[in-house]
Enzyme design. Sequence first.
Site, PDB file in Angstrom:
ATOM      1  N   ASN A  50       0.807  -1.230   0.000  1.00 29.57           N
ATOM      2  CA  ASN A  50       0.000   0.000   0.000  1.00 29.57           C
ATOM      3  C   ASN A  50       0.837   1.276   0.000  1.00 29.57           C
ATOM      4  O   ASN A  50       0.490   2.265  -0.639  1.00 29.57           O
ATOM      5  CB  ASN A  50      -0.997  -0.019   1.159  1.00 29.57           C
ATOM      6  N   SER A 109      -0.701  -8.114   6.433  1.00 29.19           N
ATOM      7  CA  SER A 109      -2.000  -8.543   6.959  1.00 29.19           C
ATOM      8  C   SER A 109      -1.846  -9.314   8.274  1.00 29.19           C
ATOM      9  O   SER A 109      -0.807  -9.922   8.544  1.00 29.19           O
ATOM     10  CB  SER A 109      -2.691  -9.442   5.931  1.00 29.19           C
ATOM     11  N   GLU A 137       3.534  -5.351  12.245  1.00 26.58           N
ATOM     12  CA  GLU A 137       2.609  -4.219  12.046  1.00 26.58           C
ATOM     13  C   GLU A 137       1.508  -4.728  11.137  1.00 26.58           C
ATOM     14  O   GLU A 137       1.730  -4.950   9.949  1.00 26.58           O
ATOM     15  CB  GLU A 137       3.346  -3.040  11.389  1.00 26.58           C
ATOM     16  N   CYS A 146      -3.225   1.673   6.225  1.00 24.04           N
ATOM     17  CA  CYS A 146      -3.617   0.924   7.418  1.00 24.04           C
ATOM     18  C   CYS A 146      -4.218   1.855   8.469  1.00 24.04           C
ATOM     19  O   CYS A 146      -4.909   1.403   9.374  1.00 24.04           O
ATOM     20  CB  CYS A 146      -2.412   0.193   7.984  1.00 24.04           C
ATOM     21  N   GLU A 204       7.407   0.505  15.985  1.00 27.85           N
ATOM     22  CA  GLU A 204       8.448   1.031  15.101  1.00 27.85           C
ATOM     23  C   GLU A 204       8.627   2.512  15.422  1.00 27.85           C
ATOM     24  O   GLU A 204       7.925   3.075  16.239  1.00 27.85           O
ATOM     25  CB  GLU A 204       8.019   0.854  13.636  1.00 27.85           C
TER      26      GLU A 204
END
Length: 479
Positions: free
Chosen positions: A149, A226, A247, A281, A460
């Site tokens: 993405n 995912s 993540e 996300c 992160e």
Amino acid sequence: MIEIKNYIGGHLQGALSGATLENPEPATGKTFSFIPDSDQSDVDAAVAAAQDAFPAWSALSNNERGHYLMAISRKIVSRMDEFVEAESRDNGKPQWLARKVDIRRAHENFEFFGTGIMHFASEAHPMNDGINYTLRKPLGVVGCISPWNLPLYLFTWKIAPALAAGNTVVAKPSEVTPYTAHLLSEVCMEVGLPAGVLNIVHGTGPKTGAAIVAHPGTKAISFTGSTRAGKEIASVAAPMFKKISLELGGKNPNIIFADCDFDKALKTSVSSSFSNQGQICLCGSRIFIQRSIYDTFRDAFVERVKNLKVGDPMDPYSKQGAVVSQMHYDKVLSYIELAKQEGGKILCGGEAIHPEGRCADGWFIAPTVIEDLAYDARCNMEEIFGPVVTLTPFDTEEEVLRMANATEYGLSSTIWTSNLNTANRMSEDIKAGIVWINCWLKRDLRTPFGGVKSSGVGREGGWEALRFFTEPKNVCIEY
Ligand code: NAD
């Protein structure tokens, strides 16, 4: 046809088996490049190259490594147009967005960690009769796996801190968006990054990605993607006692109280719903609106959404491009059908779009707004990850908290209110790793970034990333 190559031991090469995968352009549906369909043997070669490079790379000073990262950052800037065109073509996002967000953040990631490592320090814990100090050593070879993405943005968000901390890296971009990772390989060669320090292996998740995760030579796995793949990765990496940072998916609430700055909430909610075709996300895909302003907000919102121009990502006036793949297009459209079956009312969008000209066969979906769905309907519980949002009214803080927290996810949340107490109470109780009050996607790269529940494990960003990519060792000295 563009031929994308693996970057292993400082060289560009195809998969050792010679196998390739087709890579289509989302805006046209036509294949424009081939990527290596790498397997275990390519990953073995990449890990071996990274192991060879580790002693010399980790022995450099933080400043020396930082300078390599800064050189990569500058080189990306000097090839900006090429990176922007590649990202837009590969992903379907408008070029202006790739310039404003993706490539900008990619070079900033190298700049941020290239300079950050020069300031990175570790702790000391003095006692009455002695002192402890913490050594932070790089882990060795680490694996970095990223999604489609925000392709180069998220790829470099992992690679930059891993390299800065002194690790060598085997990285895999998404097979759906491999192009800018290939350009990054060229950049690394141009700046003279020592061979094997960064290795980029292209291919599918189940084959290439899984081989990186299961390889005994990779000491940590940093993964964004995912929740489904995250579970698989954890099940392999955890018994091997690798460090993992995951993540994962989100289904983020965007909560609008009646006392908010209406115009700002309205304008930002259009962005937080549909930026990057809703494929971030952090997009707020569930909009909860306090009942006293529900009708007014809904009507104004739908009016704005109807005006979002969907079309060719190369057209500077396109606000929305194509979704990333045929598979994803089918998935998003199937959720719109499901929403109808679940009793949802489509207020706008709800269908595919076929622009005239070169994009007639591309994967375009009209921005879609749905109301009248139960808060626990599947379309409000499962991640759709496309240009689809739902509107739900609420009366009280307690009620909206219950609905907002009802999904398995907990990545980000947005709250619109002018009442500081409401904002603080909601921030305390909402189950999410990130809370934005009266804003969205306002980012400071020093802050901890990540989710709770099925949205992931670990954080992160800033020192969190540098700590993840190092192993602390306590040294205790008695006076
Ligand atoms: P995905 O999980 O299908 O793939 C992500 C990456 O993992 C790809 O490179 C893929 O090839 C690889 N992969 C897949 N299965 C694997 C396996 N078993 N072992 C090793 N590697 C494997 O995800 P996607 O469709 O590319 O990306 C969309 C998802 O990413 C959404 O769920 C979205 O919410 C999530 N995402 C999360 C964040 C975040 O920061 N939390 C950011 C962006 C995207």
